[in-house]
Structures are given as structure tokens and as C-alpha cells.
Design a protein around this motif. Sequence first.
Motif, PDB file in Angstrom:
ATOM      1  N   THR A  69      18.389 -23.633  97.027  1.00 37.56           N
ATOM      2  CA  THR A  69      19.969 -24.045  96.962  1.00 37.56           C
ATOM      3  C   THR A  69      20.576 -22.820  96.313  1.00 37.56           C
ATOM      4  N   THR A  71      24.714 -20.848  95.803  1.00 35.96           N
ATOM      5  CA  THR A  71      26.219 -21.311  95.681  1.00 35.96           C
ATOM      6  C   THR A  71      27.129 -20.117  96.345  1.00 35.96           C
ATOM      7  N   PHE A 254      30.517 -20.455 105.492  1.00 36.17           N
ATOM      8  CA  PHE A 254      29.843 -20.256 104.324  1.00 36.17           C
ATOM      9  C   PHE A 254      28.967 -19.219 104.119  1.00 36.17           C
ATOM     10  N   VAL A 274      25.861 -28.480 103.440  1.00 39.03           N
ATOM     11  CA  VAL A 274      26.837 -27.574 102.363  1.00 39.03           C
ATOM     12  C   VAL A 274      27.546 -28.855 101.832  1.00 39.03           C
ATOM     13  N   SER A 275      27.423 -28.547 100.431  1.00 37.27           N
ATOM     14  CA  SER A 275      28.395 -29.544  99.699  1.00 37.27           C
ATOM     15  C   SER A 275      29.255 -29.145  99.079  1.00 37.27           C
ATOM     16  N   ALA A 316      30.985 -23.871  97.178  1.00 37.87           N
ATOM     17  CA  ALA A 316      30.300 -24.760  98.030  1.00 37.87           C
ATOM     18  C   ALA A 316      28.699 -24.486  97.572  1.00 37.87           C
ATOM     19  N   THR A 317      27.932 -25.458  97.798  1.00 45.82           N
ATOM     20  CA  THR A 317      26.377 -25.193  97.604  1.00 45.82           C
ATOM     21  C   THR A 317      25.734 -25.730  98.764  1.00 45.82           C
ATOM     22  N   ALA A 318      24.819 -24.925  99.298  1.00 43.69           N
ATOM     23  CA  ALA A 318      24.108 -25.040 100.450  1.00 43.69           C
ATOM     24  C   ALA A 318      22.676 -25.020 100.023  1.00 43.69           C
TER      25      ALA A 318
END
Length: 402
Positions: A69, A71, A254, A274-275, A316-318
Motif C-alpha cells: 500500500t 500513498t 497516479f 486506487v482509493s 490517493a492510496t493504491a
Amino acid sequence: MLPAFVPPGSRFVTKFKFPYKPLSLLALVAVAAALVLTRPEPPPAAGEPPPLRVQVVRVDQVDVAPVETVTGRLQAARRSQLRFEVGGRVVAREVEPGMQVDAGQVLLRLDDGDFRTAVVEAEAQLSQEQTQLTRDRRLLALARDNAALQRAEVQRLESLSSRSLGSASQLDAARGRLLQLESELAQLQAGVDSAEARLALRRAALERAERDLARSVLQAPFAGMVNAVMLEPGDYVAPGGEAAVLIDPAQLDFYVELRGEVARALERGQTVVVSVDGRPLEGRILALQEQPDETTFTHAVRVRLDGGQAAPGQVATAAFPLRRREAALLIPVTAVLRDEGRSYVFRVRDGRLERIRVELGLRLEARYIVTAGLAAGQLIVARDVAALSDGQSVEIIGATDR
């Protein structure tokens, strides 16, 4: 007072009086009792300290599908740093940041007076060259006809001279005239042959002037949003000076830099979640740097997203899926002792500690994958390992599987 000397064999009886009073005797007894009662405790006998109480964990052996994870921030997939290719003074600013523009729409204008003059000059020079070429071609045709007539005249005079019917001076004059005409013919031919090259130069100069005139107007190369404008009317900008920034927020990227182990588990076209603000968005890996950066030893990765549900600049977080590990040995991060660049754990066996060197692999949040040094089912100290030592006696106060 001692008695006088008594010879052996004689009988001598006397009374011995105690010189102290009963009160003094009682005081001595009290002092002795006080000394006995207040004397310090004797030091304890030397021996092994009591066992240290520790919490242990059992080494797991499970199948894991790790996820890395990371960011980062979203950025527009298409972003153009617009610059003027020619220098000049800004006379018009047609847009402002945040405006939507179409492809080809004018953003900024420069004073184009000098550029228009250059175009007129180049057009005139090209026209002059074309007129001169037309003239030279006509002169070349006439020169060819004159040279042909003069050759015929020379041949006629040579025929007469061979029969002694003509004058030698006339023949020599005719030959001289022919040489002059052929020289003029050669010059005109060379001028016509090089005319195409001269015309090409004039056309190139005209095209350059026309391009410079067009470059005095800065246009949007694609439809998008103006993100920044750096110039105001009256500013002078040199060739290559920054003028505006144009982005296309319809698609987002991203961008992150990943360590080698993570990058090697990925491939172009792979789906990545991606969040953004807690909302999962599906993206695909568009670009993956094969060779790592020479400074950071990381691989650049770009994930392409639809811009309809997010905006440039958002955090974003992937989650990047890694290679699945079968029967991996897992231990908590808190169980690892670092010493001189090496990793150790304390194994508990028969109530004593054993300091074991281990090789660690991938970290999965609060746990490490152990690649060497331990076996499944062994008990190790779970935490607070900095103050422990090899061979120390311990008492287990609790065990956990995680």
C-alpha cells in the motif's frame, strides 16, 4: 583488692565484693538488647536472579497474498507547459486559470509587427527570384539559338576557307564570336540550374517568417483547462519563456516510485485499486519503469484513472498485489532485534532464551516473513527484546498467535 600471698597447702577463705550496682547491670543488659535488635540484616547469599517474565508468540506458517500500500497524489494525465517559441511583448491575455478552452483557442498574443514585416520581405525576395529565373530562361533560349547560328557560320567559313574561297580573318572572327556566345550560354545555364536552389532558400525564408508570425499567438494544443498563466499584457517574454500551463482532467495518473520487489510483481495493463477519499477506483498500470533509478533505486509506476470521480491534486492510496507466498513463516515486527545490521530473535527453550539470527523477507504491515533461521511452531519472545540476553532464565506469562 587482691588477697595477700597464701602459701600452698594453707586454707584461705575471703569474701569478694562485686563492685557494680544492680542498676548498672540492668543498663548493660538493655544496651546489649538494643544492639541485637537494631543490627543490620546479613546480605543474601549469592545465587541466580529470579526468571524474567516474558510474552511469547508461536511462529506461524501460512499462505499469504501480500499487498503493498502506497500513498501519492493524482495528477492530470495530459499536462502541457506552454512556452513562446519567439520573443516579444505581450499585447493580449485572452484566458484566466480555471477556464475551459478548446483546441486551437488563443491564450496569449505578442506584438506581431516585426513578424509581419519579415513575411512581406520574404515574399518580395521570393517573387524577385522567380522573376529573375523567368528572365534567365528566356535569355538561355536566345543564347542557344545565337550559338547554333554562329556554329553554322563558322562551319560555312571553314568550308569556304578549305577551298580558298574565304578569308582567314573572317573565319577567326567567327570563331571568336562563337566562343563568346558559348561562354554566355554556359553562364546562363548555370544560373538557371542554380535557380531552384535559390528559390528553395527563398521559400524556406518565407515559411520561417510565416511560422514566426503564427508563433506570436499562443494557442491551446488540446482541449482542456487552463491551470496557470504566467504573463500579463506589457510583459516581455524571451524565446522559450514559460507562458501558461494547460491540463486535461478527463484522465488522471497516479504516479509513485516502488522498490524493486514490488515492481517486479507488476506488469503493464494490470488492474490496480486506487482509493480516493475512501472511494475505491479501478485503474490500470500504464507505464512501468524496468530499470531502477540510479539514485533512489526505485521504479516509477504510472496508473491511469478516469477523471470523472476525482480531481488533480487529491491524495490517493493504491494497493499493489505482490507475488503469493506459500507456507510463509511470519513473526511480529516487535520480536526482531537489530544489531550491527543483522536481525535476531529470542527463542524460548526449557525456560531459557536463545538468541537466533534470522533472515527477513517482505514486511506485511506488523509482521515479517522469515526466510531463514526459524521453523514453524517455535516459541519466540513477542516484544520488549532490547534488554534481553542469550541464556537468560525466563518465565512465560502469555502466548499469542498474532
